[in-house]
Design an enzyme around this catalytic site. Structure first.
Site, short mmCIF file in Angstrom:
data_model
loop_
_atom_site.label_atom_id
_atom_site.label_comp_id
_atom_site.label_asym_id
_atom_site.label_seq_id
_atom_site.Cartn_x
_atom_site.Cartn_y
_atom_site.Cartn_z
N ARG A 14 0.84 -1.20 0.00
CA ARG A 14 0.00 0.00 0.00
C ARG A 14 0.87 1.25 0.00
O ARG A 14 1.02 1.93 -1.00
CB ARG A 14 -0.94 -0.02 1.22
CG ARG A 14 -2.10 1.01 1.13
CD ARG A 14 -1.72 2.42 1.53
NE ARG A 14 -1.22 2.53 2.89
CZ ARG A 14 -0.74 3.65 3.41
NH1 ARG A 14 -0.68 4.76 2.67
NH2 ARG A 14 -0.27 3.68 4.65
N CYS A 242 4.32 9.38 1.32
CA CYS A 242 3.02 10.00 1.06
C CYS A 242 3.10 10.92 -0.16
O CYS A 242 3.87 11.89 -0.16
CB CYS A 242 2.55 10.80 2.27
SG CYS A 242 0.96 11.63 2.01
#
Length: 307
Positions: A14, A242
């Site tokens: 992920r 991120c």
């Protein structure tokens, strides 16, 4: 976790992949997850339920979840940004659902397009949905940008604590601390873990998600586990970060983390030789992506497995 001391939660499929442009085929993701489960991993975050238009890499998350659910002894975790994502996650059968709550409101608006009050309302709705399930998944909230934000700069520790308290009131099972931008240092980790523990109870904060952006990842892990943290996120080869926090590269390298913990005598349940072999799946599938880590290059010390 009676037979292990620290749960290493692999987040590569992920968090590792969400910043990579090349789409990893579903079959390769499944092979990666299967190989890490065979190496002894108890929890893997296999994807996120976000619109494919936002993160094309995550378009096959439901399929990946279904394959991962076939692996015995593996807790299948996913990330969701909102109620719709949680609905999809529950439908997929995922065991664990995490939602990021950015303590930096500016980051929250960029990451999930919601301010704090909107996020608290969303978390409450998800908690209600989870409670209605005959076999409810474990629902936790990660306090993103808890140690600083590339957009706002310093983040108030009092605001982190207040956010943790409010999230617990909204119905999450636990909260975690996330160093989204790689700003944390060991003293800060110690201080903030203690503050959140005092506010919500030690039993309600078990995990940390730390980055190695500035080389302090493992030092920060040590600070966290000395305060009683028992779950640590990491990414195979240290890939990822991120995409909505500029410069936030550098997940902790799973291989180095497992070596450190095992060398300290802390049981992870992971076979490090099998783990190192998993790296070949990723390097073959993503030949242009750099993979990080010291243990893969140096190897484990002679006699390490017999210690």
């Amino acid at each position: 976790m009676t037979d292990i001391d620290i749960l290493v939660s692999e987040v590569g499929p992920r968090d590792g992949l969400q910043s990579i442009d090349a789409i990893l085929p579903t079959a390769v993701k499944n092979a990666w997850i299967k190989a890490q489960a065979a190496a002894g991993f108890r929890e893997i975050e296999v994807g996120s339920f976000v619109p494919p238009s936002v993160l094309p890499q995550m378009a096959d998350t439901a399929d990946v979840v279904r394959a991962a659910l076939e692996l015995p002894g593996l807790d299948v975790a996913v990330l969701v940004p909102n109620l719709r994502g949680a609905q999809d996650a529950i439908e997929s059968g995922a065991h664990k659902i995490s939602i990021p709550f950015s303590v930096s409101e500016t980051h929250s608006l960029k990451n999930v397009r919601r301010n704090h009050e909107q996020m608290f309302a969303e978390v409450s709705k998800i908690s209600e949905l989870v409670a209605q399930q005959p076999q409810p998944p474990h629902f936790e909230a990660g306090l993103s940008t808890a140690f600083g934000c590339t957009i706002e700069g310093p983040v108030s520790e009092d605001l982190v604590v207040a956010s943790a308290e409010r999230l617990m009131q909204c119905g999450v099972a636990e909260v975690g601390l996330s160093d989204t931008t790689g700003y944390a240092n060991p003293a800060q980790v110690t201080r903030l873990v203690r503050k959140v523990q005092a506010a919500v109870g030690k039993e309600n904060i078990n995990g940390v998600h730390l980055h190695n952006t500035r080389g302090l990842g493992l030092a920060n892990v040590l600070a966290a586990i000395e305060e009683g943290i028992t779950t640590v996120d990491s990414s195979l080869g240290g890939i990822g970060g991120c995409p909505f926090a500029p410069g936030a590269s550098g997940n902790i390298v799973t291989e180095d983390l497992v070596f450190m913990l095992e060398a300290m005598g802390l049981r992870t349940g992971i076979d490090i030789d099998k783990l190192l072999a998993v790296r070949n799946i990723l390097s073959t599938a993503l030949p242009d992506e750099p993979l990080y880590g010291f243990i893969p290059d140096a190897g484990v010390p002679k006699g390490f497995q017999e210690q």
